[in-house]
Design a protein around this motif. Structure first.
Motif, PDB file in Angstrom:
ATOM      1  N   LYS A 112      -9.508  -8.754   4.748  1.00  0.00           N
ATOM      2  CA  LYS A 112     -10.574  -8.087   3.982  1.00  0.00           C
ATOM      3  C   LYS A 112     -10.784  -6.806   4.308  1.00  0.00           C
ATOM      4  CE  LYS A 112     -13.429 -12.272   2.925  1.00  0.00           C
ATOM      5  NZ  LYS A 112     -14.691 -12.981   3.198  1.00  0.00           N
ATOM      6  N   GLU A 113     -10.615  -6.705   5.609  1.00  0.00           N
ATOM      7  CA  GLU A 113     -11.099  -5.417   6.325  1.00  0.00           C
ATOM      8  C   GLU A 113      -9.899  -4.369   6.995  1.00  0.00           C
ATOM      9  OE1 GLU A 113     -14.408  -5.939   8.870  1.00  0.00           O
ATOM     10  OE2 GLU A 113     -15.285  -7.619   7.801  1.00  0.00           O
ATOM     11  N   SER A 171     -10.922 -11.333  10.133  1.00  0.00           N
ATOM     12  CA  SER A 171     -11.217 -10.511   9.073  1.00  0.00           C
ATOM     13  C   SER A 171     -10.228  -9.474   8.432  1.00  0.00           C
ATOM     14  CB  SER A 171     -12.639  -9.624   9.516  1.00  0.00           C
ATOM     15  OG  SER A 171     -13.585 -10.087  10.036  1.00  0.00           O
ATOM     16  N   ASP A 221       0.059   4.115   0.534  1.00  0.00           N
ATOM     17  CA  ASP A 221      -0.314   5.269   1.344  1.00  0.00           C
ATOM     18  C   ASP A 221      -0.376   4.846   2.830  1.00  0.00           C
ATOM     19  OD1 ASP A 221      -2.513   3.449   1.385  1.00  0.00           O
ATOM     20  OD2 ASP A 221      -4.052   4.838   1.284  1.00  0.00           O
ATOM     21  N   GLU A 243       0.862  -1.257   0.074  1.00  0.00           N
ATOM     22  CA  GLU A 243      -0.020  -0.057   0.087  1.00  0.00           C
ATOM     23  C   GLU A 243       0.802   1.387  -0.010  1.00  0.00           C
ATOM     24  OE1 GLU A 243      -3.213  -0.402  -0.257  1.00  0.00           O
ATOM     25  OE2 GLU A 243      -2.698  -2.473  -0.305  1.00  0.00           O
ATOM     26  N   LEU A 251      -7.195  -2.765   5.724  1.00  0.00           N
ATOM     27  CA  LEU A 251      -6.620  -1.496   4.996  1.00  0.00           C
ATOM     28  C   LEU A 251      -7.990  -0.445   5.225  1.00  0.00           C
ATOM     29  CD1 LEU A 251      -5.079  -3.061   2.136  1.00  0.00           C
ATOM     30  CD2 LEU A 251      -4.101  -2.226   4.240  1.00  0.00           C
ATOM     31  N   GLU A 252      -9.289  -0.764   4.813  1.00  0.00           N
ATOM     32  CA  GLU A 252     -10.213  -0.034   4.871  1.00  0.00           C
ATOM     33  C   GLU A 252     -10.477   0.547   6.333  1.00  0.00           C
ATOM     34  OE1 GLU A 252     -15.196   0.191   4.195  1.00  0.00           O
ATOM     35  OE2 GLU A 252     -14.082  -1.600   4.067  1.00  0.00           O
ATOM     36  N   THR A 253     -10.341  -0.250   7.319  1.00  0.00           N
ATOM     37  CA  THR A 253     -10.373   0.183   8.803  1.00  0.00           C
ATOM     38  C   THR A 253      -9.368   1.192   8.948  1.00  0.00           C
ATOM     39  OG1 THR A 253     -11.432  -1.755   9.405  1.00  0.00           O
ATOM     40  CG2 THR A 253     -10.672  -0.424  11.208  1.00  0.00           C
ATOM     41  N   TYR A 278     -14.947   2.265  13.438  1.00  0.00           N
ATOM     42  CA  TYR A 278     -15.210   1.035  12.571  1.00  0.00           C
ATOM     43  C   TYR A 278     -15.374   0.001  13.701  1.00  0.00           C
ATOM     44  CZ  TYR A 278     -15.649  -2.791   9.463  1.00  0.00           C
ATOM     45  OH  TYR A 278     -16.127  -3.995   8.801  1.00  0.00           O
ATOM     46  N   ARG A 321      -7.910   3.273   7.109  1.00  0.00           N
ATOM     47  CA  ARG A 321      -8.209   4.521   6.401  1.00  0.00           C
ATOM     48  C   ARG A 321      -9.414   5.405   7.005  1.00  0.00           C
ATOM     49  NH1 ARG A 321      -6.857   1.196   1.629  1.00  0.00           N
ATOM     50  NH2 ARG A 321      -4.847   1.751   0.815  1.00  0.00           N
ATOM     51  N   ILE A 322     -10.391   4.478   7.405  1.00  0.00           N
ATOM     52  CA  ILE A 322     -11.610   5.112   8.139  1.00  0.00           C
ATOM     53  C   ILE A 322     -11.114   5.707   9.402  1.00  0.00           C
ATOM     54  CG2 ILE A 322     -13.573   4.559   9.306  1.00  0.00           C
ATOM     55  CD1 ILE A 322     -14.202   2.415   7.282  1.00  0.00           C
TER      56      ILE A 322
END
Length: 209
Positions: free
Chosen positions: A114-115, A111, A31, A29, A117-119, A129, A121-122
């Motif tokens: 699946k989750e 998880s 970022d 990644e 990277l998004e977590t 989250y 960033r959020i």
């Protein structure tokens, strides 16, 4: 977020294989960058002070000092710290405890792929989250009367296989008082016996073995 200003991540877990897994997920990644690792709550607090990461990934069950204690210490020093709990336990009570301690996210280790990277960033963007299924469990139980400190203590002893007489002696209570507390526990957890009470309490994170 540009590659020149990545999200700085600190990973805290007592298992090296798990930390390696986090590093492998973050590595591609542009970022994000893993700036440090820690293996227990004491190291976590020290690493946070030295590195000042943007997001800290925190396991809860660790030696020396728990993740829960480390979260509280870090947030006391840095109220704006962004911390995501990583755990194998999906209990709603433990999740609420972690969020009240100052965690901004709560993610099951199963998880991560699946989750994670998004977590990150959020949470870095100022959000919170919690997995939808766990959020639903928190909502379902939110109106229920929680177990008292004494009830939790008695249930912890029950989980260790101790009979009422021994529990009463160790907690300086009468055996009848222990039985009364257990009846209250059964009512609050909507169970019928000691085995069911321990099973439900473990699943929800009310007690731990």
């Amino acid at each position: 977020m540009t590659a020149g200003n990545p999200i700085r991540v600190l990973a805290v877990d007592d298992h090296a294989v798990f930390r390696d897994g986090i590093a492998a997920i973050l590595a591609p990644e542009p970022d994000m960058v893993l700036v440090g690792e820690a293996t227990n709550g004491v190291e976590a607090v020290d690493a946070f002070q030295n590195l000042r990461p943007d997001v800290t990934l925190m396991d809860l069950q660790m030696p020396v000092r728990s993740g829960m204690q480390a979260i509280a210490e870090i947030r006391a020093q840095a109220p704006a710290a962004r911390i995501v709990v990583l755990t194998t336990y999906d209990g709603d009570v433990q999740a609420v405890r972690a969020l009240k301690a100052g965690a901004c996210g709560y993610l099951l280790k199963s998880s991560l792929r699946k989750e994670l990277l998004e977590t990150i960033r959020i949470v870095h963007a100022g959000g919170r989250y919690v997995p939808p299924a766990l959020a639903q469990q928190i909502a379902i139980h939110s109106a229920e009367e929680p177990l008292s400190v004494r009830e939790v203590a008695i249930l912890q002893h029950v989980a260790a296989g101790k009979p009422n007489k021994v529990i009463a002696w160790e907690l300086s209570l009468s055996e009848e008082t222990v039985k009364a507390h257990l009846r209250s526990v059964y009512s609050k957890l909507d169970v019928n016996d000691r085995t069911q009470a321990v099973t439900v309490a473990l699943r929800r994170g009310i007690i731990a073995l």
